[in-house]
Scaffold this motif. Structure first.
Motif, PDB file in Angstrom:
ATOM      1  N   PHE A 148       0.798  -1.215   0.000  1.00  0.00           N
ATOM      2  CA  PHE A 148       0.000   0.000   0.000  1.00  0.00           C
ATOM      3  C   PHE A 148       0.835   1.270   0.000  1.00  0.00           C
ATOM      4  N   ILE A 149       2.139   1.162  -0.072  1.00  0.00           N
ATOM      5  CA  ILE A 149       3.001   2.337  -0.080  1.00  0.00           C
ATOM      6  C   ILE A 149       3.275   2.737  -1.520  1.00  0.00           C
ATOM      7  N   GLY A 150       3.225   4.026  -1.801  1.00  0.00           N
ATOM      8  CA  GLY A 150       3.528   4.517  -3.144  1.00  0.00           C
ATOM      9  C   GLY A 150       2.308   4.541  -4.037  1.00  0.00           C
ATOM     10  N   ALA A 151       2.540   4.822  -5.278  1.00  0.00           N
ATOM     11  CA  ALA A 151       1.459   4.938  -6.252  1.00  0.00           C
ATOM     12  C   ALA A 151       0.973   3.568  -6.680  1.00  0.00           C
ATOM     13  N   SER A 152      -0.307   3.500  -6.985  1.00  0.00           N
ATOM     14  CA  SER A 152      -0.849   2.250  -7.516  1.00  0.00           C
ATOM     15  C   SER A 152      -0.520   2.186  -9.006  1.00  0.00           C
ATOM     16  N   PRO A 153      -0.609   1.007  -9.608  1.00  0.00           N
ATOM     17  CA  PRO A 153      -0.316   0.896 -11.033  1.00  0.00           C
ATOM     18  C   PRO A 153      -1.217   1.773 -11.895  1.00  0.00           C
ATOM     19  N   ASP A 154      -2.376   2.164 -11.379  1.00  0.00           N
ATOM     20  CA  ASP A 154      -3.301   2.999 -12.137  1.00  0.00           C
ATOM     21  C   ASP A 154      -2.974   4.488 -12.040  1.00  0.00           C
ATOM     22  N   ASP A 155      -2.103   4.868 -11.089  1.00  0.00           N
ATOM     23  CA  ASP A 155      -1.744   6.272 -10.929  1.00  0.00           C
ATOM     24  C   ASP A 155      -0.795   6.692 -12.042  1.00  0.00           C
ATOM     25  N   PRO A 156      -0.870   7.961 -12.475  1.00  0.00           N
ATOM     26  CA  PRO A 156       0.061   8.434 -13.499  1.00  0.00           C
ATOM     27  C   PRO A 156       1.477   8.502 -12.945  1.00  0.00           C
ATOM     28  N   ALA A 157       2.445   8.404 -13.818  1.00  0.00           N
ATOM     29  CA  ALA A 157       3.846   8.484 -13.413  1.00  0.00           C
ATOM     30  C   ALA A 157       4.140   9.886 -12.898  1.00  0.00           C
ATOM     31  N   PRO A 158       5.066  10.015 -11.928  1.00  0.00           N
ATOM     32  CA  PRO A 158       5.417  11.343 -11.429  1.00  0.00           C
ATOM     33  C   PRO A 158       5.889  12.237 -12.564  1.00  0.00           C
ATOM     34  N   GLY A 159       5.398  13.449 -12.569  1.00  0.00           N
ATOM     35  CA  GLY A 159       5.794  14.401 -13.591  1.00  0.00           C
ATOM     36  C   GLY A 159       5.049  14.218 -14.898  1.00  0.00           C
ATOM     37  N   GLY A 160       4.262  13.177 -15.020  1.00  0.00           N
ATOM     38  CA  GLY A 160       3.573  12.916 -16.263  1.00  0.00           C
ATOM     39  C   GLY A 160       2.167  13.477 -16.293  1.00  0.00           C
ATOM     40  N   ASP A 161       1.736  14.097 -15.205  1.00  0.00           N
ATOM     41  CA  ASP A 161       0.378  14.604 -15.120  1.00  0.00           C
ATOM     42  C   ASP A 161       0.423  16.049 -14.649  1.00  0.00           C
ATOM     43  N   ASP A 162       0.047  16.973 -15.507  1.00  0.00           N
ATOM     44  CA  ASP A 162       0.098  18.385 -15.159  1.00  0.00           C
ATOM     45  C   ASP A 162      -0.954  18.799 -14.146  1.00  0.00           C
ATOM     46  N   SER A 163      -1.896  17.909 -13.818  1.00  0.00           N
ATOM     47  CA  SER A 163      -2.928  18.271 -12.847  1.00  0.00           C
ATOM     48  C   SER A 163      -2.344  18.422 -11.445  1.00  0.00           C
ATOM     49  N   SER A 164      -1.131  17.922 -11.220  1.00  0.00           N
ATOM     50  CA  SER A 164      -0.507  18.051  -9.911  1.00  0.00           C
ATOM     51  C   SER A 164       0.179  19.405  -9.746  1.00  0.00           C
ATOM     52  N   ILE A 165       0.253  20.183 -10.816  1.00  0.00           N
ATOM     53  CA  ILE A 165       0.885  21.493 -10.755  1.00  0.00           C
ATOM     54  C   ILE A 165      -0.173  22.523 -10.399  1.00  0.00           C
ATOM     55  N   LYS A 166       0.041  23.199  -9.274  1.00  0.00           N
ATOM     56  CA  LYS A 166      -0.928  24.197  -8.817  1.00  0.00           C
ATOM     57  C   LYS A 166      -0.797  25.482  -9.619  1.00  0.00           C
ATOM     58  N   ASP A 167      -1.921  26.116  -9.826  1.00  0.00           N
ATOM     59  CA  ASP A 167      -1.940  27.433 -10.428  1.00  0.00           C
ATOM     60  C   ASP A 167      -1.317  28.399  -9.424  1.00  0.00           C
TER      61      ASP A 167
END
Length: 92
Positions: free
Chosen positions: A18-37
């Motif tokens: 249960f530690i870390g991203a699940s296989p369904d999560d996007p790779a780090p840096g690969g999803d711009d939705s994590s970047i705050k305005d």
């Protein structure tokens, strides 16, 4: 191996699952939705940093623009992004 040790190992294995991203999560840096305005930053209203001021000064000179010196972190970030785009500077 004792029964207690094997139970502890099994518990550790379950925790690791249960530690870390699940296989369904996007790779780090690969999803711009994590970047705050910048306007949503907690410290966005703080004065721009010395690093931002220096970089923004350099970009503004290259672009032939004059900007106010009393802008906040969020505004500085937005100007930096805009000027980088205007000057066609690649990310990184």
């Amino acid at each position: 191996m004792s029964e207690f040790a094997s139970e502890g190992s099994q518990a550790a294995e379950e925790e690791v699952a249960f530690i870390g991203a699940s296989p369904d999560d996007p790779a780090p840096g690969g999803d711009d939705s994590s970047i705050k305005d910048p306007s949503d930053w907690v410290s966005g209203d703080d004065p721009m940093t010395d690093s931002q001021r220096s970089y923004l000064d350099s970009l503004a000179r290259q672009a032939g623009e004059t900007l106010p010196a009393d802008i906040n972190k969020a505004q500085a970030s937005e100007h930096i992004d805009r000027l980088r785009s205007k000057l066609d500077l690649a990310d990184g």
